[in-house]
Design a protein around this motif. Structure first.
Motif, mmCIF file in Angstrom:
data_model
loop_
_atom_site.group_PDB
_atom_site.id
_atom_site.type_symbol
_atom_site.label_atom_id
_atom_site.label_comp_id
_atom_site.label_asym_id
_atom_site.label_seq_id
_atom_site.Cartn_x
_atom_site.Cartn_y
_atom_site.Cartn_z
ATOM 1 N N ALA A 10 -38.044 31.235 0.581
ATOM 2 C CA ALA A 10 -38.027 31.631 -0.823
ATOM 3 C C ALA A 10 -37.656 30.441 -1.691
ATOM 4 C CB ALA A 10 -37.012 32.759 -1.041
ATOM 5 N N CYS A 11 -37.931 30.560 -2.980
ATOM 6 C CA CYS A 11 -37.456 29.580 -3.944
ATOM 7 C C CYS A 11 -36.839 30.315 -5.123
ATOM 8 C CB CYS A 11 -38.569 28.633 -4.392
ATOM 9 S SG CYS A 11 -40.074 29.409 -4.951
ATOM 10 N N ALA A 12 -36.016 29.603 -5.907
ATOM 11 C CA ALA A 12 -35.246 30.258 -6.949
ATOM 12 C C ALA A 12 -34.942 29.293 -8.078
ATOM 13 C CB ALA A 12 -33.949 30.820 -6.371
ATOM 14 N N SER A 13 -34.629 29.884 -9.247
ATOM 15 C CA SER A 13 -34.281 29.087 -10.414
ATOM 16 C C SER A 13 -33.434 29.941 -11.353
ATOM 17 C CB SER A 13 -35.541 28.583 -11.118
ATOM 18 O OG SER A 13 -35.203 27.632 -12.122
ATOM 19 N N SER A 14 -33.183 29.405 -12.540
ATOM 20 C CA SER A 14 -32.457 30.139 -13.565
ATOM 21 C C SER A 14 -33.411 31.114 -14.265
ATOM 22 C CB SER A 14 -31.880 29.166 -14.590
ATOM 23 O OG SER A 14 -31.432 29.845 -15.747
ATOM 24 N N GLU A 15 -32.856 32.220 -14.757
ATOM 25 C CA GLU A 15 -33.704 33.200 -15.430
ATOM 26 C C GLU A 15 -34.326 32.650 -16.714
ATOM 27 O OE1 GLU A 15 -31.523 36.661 -16.455
ATOM 28 O OE2 GLU A 15 -30.198 35.643 -17.886
ATOM 29 N N ILE A 16 -33.784 31.559 -17.262
ATOM 30 C CA ILE A 16 -34.404 30.988 -18.451
ATOM 31 C C ILE A 16 -35.715 30.286 -18.102
ATOM 32 C CG2 ILE A 16 -32.156 30.677 -19.563
ATOM 33 C CD1 ILE A 16 -32.454 27.661 -19.041
ATOM 34 N N LYS A 17 -36.002 30.132 -16.799
ATOM 35 C CA LYS A 17 -37.257 29.538 -16.351
ATOM 36 C C LYS A 17 -38.275 30.597 -15.923
ATOM 37 C CE LYS A 17 -35.894 25.344 -16.959
ATOM 38 N NZ LYS A 17 -36.526 24.498 -18.016
ATOM 39 N N ALA A 18 -37.983 31.868 -16.187
ATOM 40 C CA ALA A 18 -38.854 32.941 -15.718
ATOM 41 C C ALA A 18 -40.247 32.894 -16.335
ATOM 42 C CB ALA A 18 -38.209 34.303 -15.998
ATOM 43 N N ASP A 19 -40.379 32.246 -17.489
ATOM 44 C CA ASP A 19 -41.698 32.177 -18.138
ATOM 45 C C ASP A 19 -42.402 30.841 -17.897
ATOM 46 O OD1 ASP A 19 -39.982 30.638 -19.627
ATOM 47 O OD2 ASP A 19 -40.697 31.336 -21.583
ATOM 48 N N GLU A 20 -41.895 30.030 -16.964
ATOM 49 C CA GLU A 20 -42.525 28.744 -16.670
ATOM 50 C C GLU A 20 -43.779 28.959 -15.821
ATOM 51 O OE1 GLU A 20 -42.199 25.641 -17.519
ATOM 52 O OE2 GLU A 20 -40.442 25.875 -18.803
ATOM 53 N N ALA A 21 -44.938 28.740 -16.422
ATOM 54 C CA ALA A 21 -46.201 28.989 -15.721
ATOM 55 C C ALA A 21 -46.358 28.089 -14.506
ATOM 56 C CB ALA A 21 -47.371 28.790 -16.685
ATOM 57 N N GLY A 22 -45.978 26.831 -14.643
ATOM 58 C CA GLY A 22 -46.124 25.901 -13.527
ATOM 59 C C GLY A 22 -45.271 26.293 -12.335
ATOM 60 N N LEU A 23 -44.076 26.773 -12.587
ATOM 61 C CA LEU A 23 -43.177 27.192 -11.521
ATOM 62 C C LEU A 23 -43.737 28.421 -10.800
ATOM 63 C CD1 LEU A 23 -40.498 26.884 -10.032
ATOM 64 C CD2 LEU A 23 -39.376 28.111 -11.912
ATOM 65 N N ARG A 24 -44.196 29.388 -11.558
ATOM 66 C CA ARG A 24 -44.775 30.588 -10.947
ATOM 67 C C ARG A 24 -46.056 30.256 -10.180
ATOM 68 N NH1 ARG A 24 -42.961 35.604 -11.993
ATOM 69 N NH2 ARG A 24 -41.329 35.881 -13.568
ATOM 70 N N GLU A 25 -46.874 29.386 -10.733
ATOM 71 C CA GLU A 25 -48.111 28.991 -10.044
ATOM 72 C C GLU A 25 -47.795 28.297 -8.724
ATOM 73 O OE1 GLU A 25 -51.785 25.794 -10.659
ATOM 74 O OE2 GLU A 25 -50.605 26.453 -12.408
ATOM 75 N N PHE A 26 -46.813 27.432 -8.746
ATOM 76 C CA PHE A 26 -46.422 26.714 -7.527
ATOM 77 C C PHE A 26 -45.984 27.695 -6.442
ATOM 78 C CE2 PHE A 26 -42.623 25.417 -5.171
ATOM 79 C CZ PHE A 26 -43.168 24.451 -4.347
ATOM 80 N N ALA A 27 -45.092 28.626 -6.777
ATOM 81 C CA ALA A 27 -44.583 29.570 -5.776
ATOM 82 C C ALA A 27 -45.684 30.483 -5.264
ATOM 83 C CB ALA A 27 -43.444 30.391 -6.386
ATOM 84 N N ALA A 28 -46.540 30.958 -6.161
ATOM 85 C CA ALA A 28 -47.613 31.863 -5.751
ATOM 86 C C ALA A 28 -48.588 31.184 -4.806
ATOM 87 C CB ALA A 28 -48.346 32.381 -6.990
ATOM 88 N N ALA A 29 -48.878 29.896 -5.046
ATOM 89 C CA ALA A 29 -49.825 29.175 -4.204
ATOM 90 C C ALA A 29 -49.322 29.052 -2.772
ATOM 91 C CB ALA A 29 -50.089 27.792 -4.784
ATOM 92 N N ARG A 30 -48.017 29.101 -2.586
ATOM 93 C CA ARG A 30 -47.449 28.962 -1.240
ATOM 94 C C ARG A 30 -47.006 30.293 -0.645
ATOM 95 N NH1 ARG A 30 -47.831 25.020 -3.982
ATOM 96 N NH2 ARG A 30 -47.955 22.872 -3.213
ATOM 97 N N GLY A 31 -47.112 31.339 -1.416
ATOM 98 C CA GLY A 31 -46.698 32.643 -0.929
ATOM 99 C C GLY A 31 -45.195 32.796 -0.809
ATOM 100 N N TRP A 32 -44.443 32.009 -1.561
ATOM 101 C CA TRP A 32 -42.987 32.067 -1.511
ATOM 102 C C TRP A 32 -42.460 33.002 -2.597
ATOM 103 C CZ3 TRP A 32 -41.981 26.062 -1.374
ATOM 104 C CH2 TRP A 32 -42.309 25.574 -0.096
ATOM 105 N N PRO A 33 -41.616 33.964 -2.249
ATOM 106 C CA PRO A 33 -40.967 34.774 -3.291
ATOM 107 C C PRO A 33 -40.188 33.859 -4.241
ATOM 108 C CG PRO A 33 -40.587 35.707 -1.113
ATOM 109 C CD PRO A 33 -41.203 34.363 -0.893
#
Length: 396
Positions: free
Chosen positions: A296-319
């Protein structure tokens, strides 16, 4: 130093001119040749330059020569301990080296000469010693060396991950410095520690035992006791140097197939998925951890709308988990940041998020900083899973 030019390298010695059919001004030519010979002797070629095994007298140190001794006293890793320590660091010519508690700079400067295409990052808390180390670097013409005057571990978080770390002084922070060094060392990298007190020996062995039990490193130690000959009347006797414990650890290259990890990520606004991916790949490679071991990967909730971060995690199948600032603030981390506290509401994002996503597991890679080609910054940390993560918001 560069090899002498062809004009500086005489083809014959000064006495060989008798058979040369000299012109009337051969005396001046002979004098010129002697001058060139002397210049060449004073500036040996790069092939002749000694990279390893400099005598103690090559380094200035804070205290004067020991009375009646054969070597300088003061804050210096002496020749014998220095030689063994440098051998155990296993340096290559491109190695990145940390020298913590640099003292006179003797170990770090010889390391820089060996790792001629690498770099040595040094830190020394004593201002007088730091000034002497920099002077030694200048006199030895070592350019791939930078020294910070300060108290470690403060000030070293921005250094690149090392291939080798030497700890010659700790300022009371030995356990923390061992943990940080092993967390940042590249896979297969070497940590070498020189100790002279029993208290520090107990601290170091306990820290290295914990690291071995955690699967981070394997370690060993030796005690070095050298004696040097000194004159006495018309003969010589041996004078003992202080005994030194030399501890060395090797960062393990591979993780157990049972080990699982969580990745903590911090990033600037609008950081791209590619920039995050590059930073993650470099971090995992340096730690010797396969991407398949990341759960899994994780960050601060203020980064919840970061498109690049979500795209990165989704591409690897990591929650992808997000934690509130008050959750992050409860986590003990080695590298808190005032800047993170101002912008994210907690003194840590990457390290704290990694530990929370790992169910409170220990950090195996402390905070790493990266700067992408577009100037965006990424911070990463890695923690070993100890329990399922409790998340505030899982990626959907």
């Amino acid at each position: 130093m560069p090899p002498p030019s062809p004009q500086q390298q005489p083809a014959r010695g000064p006495d060989s001119c008798a058979d040369d059919g000299l012109s009337p001004d051969h005396d001046s030519q002979h004098a010129d040749r002697q001058a060139r010979d002397e210049a060449a002797a004073a500036a040996p070629s790069a092939a002749d330059e000694r990279l390893f095994g400099l005598d103690d007298s090559a380094f200035r140190c804070r205290q004067p020569r020991a009375a009646g001794g054969s070597a300088p006293g003061g804050l210096m890793t002496k020749f014998e301990a220095r030689a063994v320590s440098l051998a155990k660091l296993a340096l290559g010519r491109r190695s990145i080296v940390w020298d913590i508690g640099a003292g006179s700079g003797a170990v770090g400067l010889e390391a820089a000469r060996i790792a001629s295409e690498g770099f040595v990052y040094a830190i020394e808390k004593n201002p007088a010693d730091a000034a002497i180390a920099l002077d030694n670097a200048r006199r030895l013409a070592v350019g791939n060396y930078a020294l910070t005057q300060g108290r470690a571990p403060a000030g070293i978080e921005a250094w690149p991950s090392p291939d080798a770390v030497f700890i010659g002084g700790s300022g009371g922070e030995l356990a923390a410095l061992i943990a940080l060094s092993l967390a940042r060392l590249r896979a297969g990298g070497k940590l070498v520690i020189n100790l002279v007190t029993l208290d520090n020996l107990a601290t170091a062995t306990a820290a290295l035992e914990r690291a071995q039990e955690a699967g981070l490193a394997d370690w060993e130690m030796l005690q070095l006791q050298a004696s040097r000959s000194v004159p006495i009347l018309s003969t010589r006797r041996f004078a003992a140097e202080n005994p030194v414990w030399i501890l060395s650890a090797t960062r393990r290259c591979r993780t157990s197939s049972l080990e699982r990890f969580a990745l903590g990520i911090g990033c600037d606004r609008d950081t791209t998925a590619d920039a995050i991916a590059a930073a993650v790949a470099a971090t995992l490679a340096a730690a010797g951890i396969d991407a398949g071991a990341v759960d899994a990967c994780a960050s601060s909730e203020i980064k919840a709308d970061e498109a690049g971060l979500r795209e990165f995690a989704a591409a690897r199948g990591w929650p992808l988990h997000f934690f509130a600032a008050d959750q992050l603030a409860t986590v003990a981390v080695p590298n808190p940041s005032a800047r993170a506290a101002r912008h994210a509401g907690s003194a840590s994002v990457a390290e704290a998020a990694a530990r929370l996503a790992a169910g409170g597991g220990e950090l195996v890679v402390a905070k790493q900083k990266f700067r992408a080609a577009d100037g965006k910054h990424v911070t990463l940390a890695l923690a070993r899973l100890s329990a399922p993560a409790e998340t505030k918001d899982a990626a959907r």
